[in-house]
Design a protein around this motif. Structure first.
Motif, mmCIF file in Angstrom:
data_model
loop_
_atom_site.group_PDB
_atom_site.id
_atom_site.type_symbol
_atom_site.label_atom_id
_atom_site.label_comp_id
_atom_site.label_asym_id
_atom_site.label_seq_id
_atom_site.Cartn_x
_atom_site.Cartn_y
_atom_site.Cartn_z
ATOM 1 N N TYR A 1 -13.509 -26.777 -2.278
ATOM 2 C CA TYR A 1 -13.718 -27.635 -1.104
ATOM 3 C C TYR A 1 -12.478 -27.628 -0.221
ATOM 4 N N LEU A 2 -11.324 -27.835 -0.841
ATOM 5 C CA LEU A 2 -10.086 -27.933 -0.055
ATOM 6 C C LEU A 2 -9.768 -26.617 0.655
ATOM 7 N N TYR B 1 -11.154 -48.928 10.912
ATOM 8 C CA TYR B 1 -10.010 -49.382 10.130
ATOM 9 C C TYR B 1 -9.488 -50.719 10.649
ATOM 10 N N MET C 1 -13.372 -28.849 -6.705
ATOM 11 C CA MET C 1 -12.559 -29.488 -5.671
ATOM 12 C C MET C 1 -11.635 -28.497 -4.953
ATOM 13 N N HIS D 1 -13.209 -46.665 -1.136
ATOM 14 C CA HIS D 1 -13.228 -45.203 -0.982
ATOM 15 C C HIS D 1 -14.645 -44.707 -0.746
ATOM 16 N N TYR D 2 -15.440 -45.500 -0.066
ATOM 17 C CA TYR D 2 -16.857 -45.198 0.096
ATOM 18 C C TYR D 2 -17.528 -45.105 -1.275
ATOM 19 N N ASN E 1 -16.799 -38.981 7.079
ATOM 20 C CA ASN E 1 -15.601 -39.460 6.406
ATOM 21 C C ASN E 1 -15.149 -38.441 5.356
ATOM 22 N N PRO E 2 -13.889 -38.007 5.402
ATOM 23 C CA PRO E 2 -13.439 -36.952 4.486
ATOM 24 C C PRO E 2 -13.542 -37.317 3.009
ATOM 25 N N MET E 3 -13.285 -38.573 2.670
ATOM 26 C CA MET E 3 -13.403 -38.964 1.262
ATOM 27 C C MET E 3 -14.851 -38.860 0.803
ATOM 28 N N LEU E 4 -15.742 -39.291 1.662
ATOM 29 C CA LEU E 4 -17.163 -39.230 1.321
ATOM 30 C C LEU E 4 -17.634 -37.788 1.230
ATOM 31 N N GLY F 1 -9.765 -47.091 4.402
ATOM 32 C CA GLY F 1 -10.222 -45.777 3.975
ATOM 33 C C GLY F 1 -11.455 -45.303 4.727
ATOM 34 N N MET G 1 -15.839 -35.117 0.523
ATOM 35 C CA MET G 1 -15.317 -34.501 -0.698
ATOM 36 C C MET G 1 -16.064 -35.015 -1.919
ATOM 37 N N TRP H 1 -4.155 -37.999 3.178
ATOM 38 C CA TRP H 1 -5.119 -37.106 3.813
ATOM 39 C C TRP H 1 -6.226 -36.726 2.836
ATOM 40 N N VAL H 2 -6.722 -37.716 2.103
ATOM 41 C CA VAL H 2 -7.737 -37.458 1.094
ATOM 42 C C VAL H 2 -8.976 -36.828 1.735
ATOM 43 N N GLY H 3 -9.405 -35.743 1.136
ATOM 44 C CA GLY H 3 -10.615 -35.082 1.602
ATOM 45 C C GLY H 3 -10.392 -34.101 2.718
ATOM 46 N N THR H 4 -9.151 -33.979 3.173
ATOM 47 C CA THR H 4 -8.844 -33.010 4.208
ATOM 48 C C THR H 4 -8.073 -31.843 3.592
ATOM 49 N N GLY H 5 -7.827 -30.829 4.403
ATOM 50 C CA GLY H 5 -7.100 -29.672 3.916
ATOM 51 C C GLY H 5 -5.671 -29.962 3.525
ATOM 52 N N ARG H 6 -5.166 -31.126 3.903
ATOM 53 C CA ARG H 6 -3.799 -31.501 3.542
ATOM 54 C C ARG H 6 -3.767 -32.404 2.317
ATOM 55 N N VAL I 1 -11.592 -26.489 4.032
ATOM 56 C CA VAL I 1 -11.170 -27.348 5.144
ATOM 57 C C VAL I 1 -9.644 -27.332 5.279
ATOM 58 N N PRO I 2 -9.048 -26.129 5.312
ATOM 59 C CA PRO I 2 -7.576 -26.081 5.260
ATOM 60 C C PRO I 2 -6.884 -26.323 6.585
ATOM 61 N N SER J 1 -6.626 -33.915 10.439
ATOM 62 C CA SER J 1 -7.223 -35.125 9.907
ATOM 63 C C SER J 1 -7.643 -36.059 11.029
ATOM 64 N N ARG J 2 -8.842 -36.621 10.891
ATOM 65 C CA ARG J 2 -9.279 -37.588 11.891
ATOM 66 C C ARG J 2 -8.460 -38.864 11.812
ATOM 67 N N LEU J 3 -7.839 -39.091 10.649
ATOM 68 C CA LEU J 3 -6.949 -40.235 10.545
ATOM 69 C C LEU J 3 -5.798 -40.084 11.519
ATOM 70 N N GLU J 4 -5.246 -38.867 11.582
ATOM 71 C CA GLU J 4 -4.147 -38.616 12.496
ATOM 72 C C GLU J 4 -4.632 -38.716 13.938
ATOM 73 N N PHE K 1 -17.223 -31.879 8.500
ATOM 74 C CA PHE K 1 -15.928 -32.521 8.748
ATOM 75 C C PHE K 1 -15.722 -32.684 10.245
#
Lengths: 94, 194
Positions: free
Chosen positions: A78-79, B149, A75, B54-55, A58-61, B145, A63, B186-191, A82-83, A87-90, A53
């Protein structure tokens, strides 16, 4: 830094049943088909999702890869791993 | 002249269907049926569904900023209990019109001539639209996604272009717009579950 080879491996395992089965059977052999450096190979083979991560996968990939290998019921595991990572989005939105 | 007659936003989160914790969700699933009823009441003939890859569809080897499917459709290709991977009614002529309008307007959208869509398009198409073929779907994938982006201003301009395209289309098509997204940003992250 490029992590395209790691993402391609994860994509293939996540979307191809035969590649997923092969990875479950012999992850090292599958990983050997991709141009991974030593660090990437170690992270992939040991399923170090926290480091992957942070590495930028990519987090979706990521996961999806985890669930493909460990199963849908994994799942929550996994979560939990990575708590606290932002987020790299942020990060990219700043 | 074609006209946009309605617009909806809705979640497509696979967990709603996998439901690993067996939570009550009938009211959520009923919302899709409610939208389907509204679409029918509006007399809609076309649906443009905006979603994110979504990849699942596009590998790291080719990541389009915008993609419009102009051919036959089916999906969702990802296994979701209660949502069959089945054909989705399409209109290649209408989709190609949008592609041509986009290209004339400075948007070099990518094209898929046949596409098995993922849950971003498949969930709304199968659950929130009539399944009798009366409403044909045009999928629009936007890179929201997977990096890089679509920039927000570019997405805004793209939406305006689609509106102009529909307004400039001859005929009496009645178009609904659907924005398909996740419950979590926040898909795939801790959130993810927050």
């Amino acid at each position: 830094m490029s992590y395209g080879a790691v993402e391609q491996l994860f994509y293939d395992v996540s979307t191809s049943r035969s590649r997923k089965d092969a990875f479950r059977e012999d992850a090292g052999e599958v990983a050997g088909k991709y141009a991974l450096n030593d660090t990437e190979r170690e992270m992939v083979l040991s399923m170090q999702v926290e480091k992957l991560f942070e590495y930028g996968i990519n987090p979706m990939l990521l996961m999806g890869f985890w669930i493909s290998v460990r199963g849908p019921q994994s799942m929550p595991d996994y979560l939990k791993r990575v708590p606290t990572l932002a987020s790299r989005l942020e990060a990219s939105a700043r | 002249m074609a006209k946009i007659v309605g617009g909806y936003t809705m979640p497509h989160d696979p967990l709603l269907f996998i439901n690993p914790q067996k939570k009550e969700r009938d009211h959520l699933l009923a919302a899709y049926s409610q939208i389907r009823g509204k679409v029918q009441a509006l007399g809609a003939t076309k649906a443009i569904i905006f979603g994110a890859d979504h990849y699942i569809l596009f590998s790291p080897r080719c990541l389009p900023q915008f993609l419009i499917a102009t051919g036959e459709l089916h999906g969702p290709i990802d296994r979701l209990p209660g949502v069959a991977n089945a054909p989705i009614a399409s209109d290649p002529g209408f989709a190609s019109y949008l592609v041509n309008y986009a290209h004339e307007s400075g948007f070099d959208v990518s094209v898929a001539r046949d596409l098995g869509v993922d849950h971003a398009i498949g969930v709304p198409a199968q659950l929130a639209l009539p399944t009798d073929g009366s409403v044909q779907t045009v999928p629009v994938y936007m890179a929201s996604g997977v990096e890089p982006y679509v920039r927000l201003q570019r997405a805004f301009d793209f939406g305006k272009m689609i509106g102009d395209a529909v307004a400039g289309m001859p005929g009496d098509e009645r178009v609904v717009l659907i924005g398909s997204g996740g419950i979590s940003h926040w898909v795939g992250t801790g959130r993810h579950a927050g």
